[in-house]
Design a protein around this motif. Structure first.
Motif, PDB file in Angstrom:
ATOM      1  N   THR A   8       0.810  -1.231   0.000  1.00 13.73           N
ATOM      2  CA  THR A   8       0.000   0.000   0.000  1.00 13.73           C
ATOM      3  C   THR A   8       0.838   1.275   0.000  1.00 13.73           C
ATOM      4  OG1 THR A   8      -0.131  -0.012   2.426  1.00 13.73           O
ATOM      5  CG2 THR A   8      -1.883  -1.160   1.216  1.00 13.73           C
ATOM      6  N   GLY A   9       2.173   1.134  -0.037  1.00 14.28           N
ATOM      7  CA  GLY A   9       3.028   2.320   0.003  1.00 14.28           C
ATOM      8  C   GLY A   9       3.427   2.796  -1.380  1.00 14.28           C
ATOM      9  N   ASP A  10       4.447   3.669  -1.411  1.00 14.76           N
ATOM     10  CA  ASP A  10       4.951   4.205  -2.672  1.00 14.76           C
ATOM     11  C   ASP A  10       5.716   3.126  -3.437  1.00 14.76           C
ATOM     12  OD1 ASP A  10       3.924   6.686  -1.985  1.00 14.76           O
ATOM     13  OD2 ASP A  10       5.780   7.301  -0.968  1.00 14.76           O
ATOM     14  N   GLN A  11       5.517   3.119  -4.743  1.00 16.23           N
ATOM     15  CA  GLN A  11       6.197   2.137  -5.579  1.00 16.23           C
ATOM     16  C   GLN A  11       7.659   2.550  -5.837  1.00 16.23           C
ATOM     17  OE1 GLN A  11       5.075  -0.818  -6.497  1.00 16.23           O
ATOM     18  NE2 GLN A  11       3.127  -0.441  -5.429  1.00 16.23           N
ATOM     19  N   HIS A  12       8.550   1.554  -5.896  1.00 11.79           N
ATOM     20  CA  HIS A  12       9.966   1.796  -6.154  1.00 11.79           C
ATOM     21  C   HIS A  12      10.441   0.848  -7.252  1.00 11.79           C
ATOM     22  CE1 HIS A  12      10.316   4.195  -2.438  1.00 11.79           C
ATOM     23  NE2 HIS A  12       9.515   3.294  -1.906  1.00 11.79           N
ATOM     24  N   ILE A  13      11.520   1.241  -7.910  1.00 12.25           N
ATOM     25  CA  ILE A  13      12.059   0.391  -8.967  1.00 12.25           C
ATOM     26  C   ILE A  13      13.334  -0.329  -8.506  1.00 12.25           C
ATOM     27  CG2 ILE A  13      11.092   1.774 -10.835  1.00 12.25           C
ATOM     28  CD1 ILE A  13      13.825   3.084 -11.183  1.00 12.25           C
ATOM     29  N   VAL A  53      14.803  -4.485   3.537  1.00  8.99           N
ATOM     30  CA  VAL A  53      14.685  -3.063   3.201  1.00  8.99           C
ATOM     31  C   VAL A  53      13.955  -2.949   1.873  1.00  8.99           C
ATOM     32  CG1 VAL A  53      15.912  -0.908   2.795  1.00  8.99           C
ATOM     33  CG2 VAL A  53      16.843  -2.578   4.407  1.00  8.99           C
ATOM     34  N   GLY A  54      12.709  -2.489   1.933  1.00  5.91           N
ATOM     35  CA  GLY A  54      11.879  -2.379   0.730  1.00  5.91           C
ATOM     36  C   GLY A  54      10.751  -3.398   0.766  1.00  5.91           C
ATOM     37  N   LEU A  55       9.515  -2.908   0.596  1.00  2.00           N
ATOM     38  CA  LEU A  55       8.345  -3.789   0.653  1.00  2.00           C
ATOM     39  C   LEU A  55       7.603  -3.856  -0.674  1.00  2.00           C
ATOM     40  CD1 LEU A  55       6.898  -2.549   4.095  1.00  2.00           C
ATOM     41  CD2 LEU A  55       8.493  -4.432   3.693  1.00  2.00           C
ATOM     42  N   HIS A  56       8.126  -3.163  -1.695  1.00  2.00           N
ATOM     43  CA  HIS A  56       7.386  -3.010  -2.944  1.00  2.00           C
ATOM     44  C   HIS A  56       7.353  -4.283  -3.792  1.00  2.00           C
ATOM     45  CE1 HIS A  56      11.604  -1.868  -3.407  1.00  2.00           C
ATOM     46  NE2 HIS A  56      11.541  -2.361  -4.624  1.00  2.00           N
ATOM     47  N   ASP A  57       8.337  -5.168  -3.608  1.00  2.00           N
ATOM     48  CA  ASP A  57       8.382  -6.413  -4.378  1.00  2.00           C
ATOM     49  C   ASP A  57       7.675  -7.511  -3.583  1.00  2.00           C
ATOM     50  OD1 ASP A  57       8.962  -8.646  -5.886  1.00  2.00           O
ATOM     51  OD2 ASP A  57      11.031  -8.041  -6.314  1.00  2.00           O
ATOM     52  N   GLN A 126      11.182  -2.958   6.674  1.00  2.00           N
ATOM     53  CA  GLN A 126      11.072  -1.505   6.634  1.00  2.00           C
ATOM     54  C   GLN A 126      10.932  -1.044   5.190  1.00  2.00           C
ATOM     55  OE1 GLN A 126      15.174  -1.174   8.557  1.00  2.00           O
ATOM     56  NE2 GLN A 126      15.300   0.501   7.052  1.00  2.00           N
ATOM     57  N   GLU A 127      10.361   0.148   5.005  1.00  2.00           N
ATOM     58  CA  GLU A 127      10.018   0.613   3.665  1.00  2.00           C
ATOM     59  C   GLU A 127      11.221   1.036   2.846  1.00  2.00           C
ATOM     60  OE1 GLU A 127       6.485   3.218   3.403  1.00  2.00           O
ATOM     61  OE2 GLU A 127       6.499   3.116   5.594  1.00  2.00           O
TER      62      GLU A 127
END
Length: 337
Positions: A8-13, A53-57, A126-127
């Motif tokens: 649900t957060g901001d998308q990252h590449i 570190v990073g939840l987008h994937d 963490q995001e």
């Protein structure tokens, strides 16, 4: 759908980063691993701390869940960055989710933090890059204190303790600002200070929104009878609850001070307005009899005896000045001016 993995957060590449620390009383290893090496994380003679570190994937998160048998509902809460602080207990692991706050160059950074504690392993999610746990890593690396001799539940406590300490540090920063505003209100009042007060009020209310459910979650953690929590760790969890209670009480104190500052500001502004209205009222009262006299002698009657008198004009002015001065002196005597 319950259990669906949706970030649900901001998308990252950028790629998800996996930071691994493995330790026991005599050994310490720190490395960065790939998802393919997850099967090598848990070792029978060591405690493993995997920092994600990073939840987008979501595929990587799902892979972590499958490897360590983490419940899908737990993973769903991990990916929900708007999740309120919670303690969620399962058979062989438990989740503690909260907001992690840190002060960077005078700016408060807010980030969702999820801690999953299992037997001999702790996983933190963490995001984004950067956290507040360098002190814990240093203690692990240099074998300071009891942290290397304890299990994953104590490491979970240590991480939460750092989170609470940063809450306290940030609320103290806001407290200093609130106290400075209180002092400024004693000297002068301007519109700029009202903006500052409202900004601090917004930040303190946001902290309060985080801390209240955080306290409930820590109470639930203390009440848990999970076998993952050792008996010798429980006194530290009680101490953690006391710190959280102190943070919550500090927030309430500063909220009351902020409300007092707002009341003081509005009182000052009301007094200023009353002073202006008082001056306007006094001048209005002074001019009422003067307007009455001017109205009488401004009427267009053909015969007004005083108008033919040679000294009527200076006498008229003498009467007006006398009435005006007399009323001003009367008001000053009454301390209305």
């Amino acid at each position: 759908m319950p259990g669906s993995l949706i970030y649900t957060g901001d998308q990252h590449i950028d790629e998800v980063k996996l930071e691994l620390i493995q330790f026991n009383e005599s050994e310490f290893d720190q490395s960065t691993i790939t998802p393919s090496a997850l099967s090598e994380v848990v070792k029978p003679d060591k405690i493993a701390w995997l920092n994600v570190v990073g939840l987008h994937d979501t595929e990587v998160i799902k892979l972590i869940g499958e490897e360590f048998n983490i419940h899908n509902l737990v993973l769903e809460d991990v990916l929900d960055v708007n999740q309120r602080p919670i303690f969620d207990e399962h058979e062989d692991h438990y989740l503690f989710a909260t907001k992690m706050l840190r002060n960077t160059s005078g700016k408060v950074i807010k980030e969702q933090l999820s801690i999953v504690v299992g037997d001999c392993i702790i996983i933190t999610f963490q995001e984004k890059e950067g956290d507040i746990f360098d002190g814990v890593r240093n203690r692990l690396k240099k074998s300071k204190g009891r942290i290397r001799t304890r299990k994953s539940d104590y490491l979970g406590y240590a991480l939460l303790d750092v989170v609470i300490d940063h809450y306290l540090a940030i609320i103290e920063i806001y407290g200093e600002v609130v106290n400075e505003q209180e002092i400024l209100l004693l000297d002068e009042v301007n519109k700029e200070i009202l903006t500052d007060i409202n900004l601090v009020k917004k930040e303190v209310n946001l902290l309060r929104r985080y801390v209240r459910p955080l306290k409930d979650a820590i109470i639930a953690l203390n009440k848990s009878d999970s076998d993952l929590i050792e008996k010798k760790t429980r006194p530290f969890l009680k101490d953690l609850l006391e710190h959280t209670t102190y943070v919550a009480e500090s927030i309430e104190v500063y909220r009351e001070t902020i409300n007092d500052n707002l009341n003081t500001y509005h009182t000052h502004m009301t007094n200023k307005l009353n002073d202006v209205l008082k001056v306007l009222t006094v001048f209005s009262v002074i001019f009422i009899p003067l307007t009455f006299l001017a109205g009488i002698y401004g009427m267009n009657f053909e015969f007004i005896p005083e108008l033919s008198y040679r000294y009527a004009y200076p006498i008229f002015w003498a009467v007006i000045v006398t009435v005006a001065v007399g009323m001003i002196l009367y008001f000053k005597r009454k301390r209305w001016l």
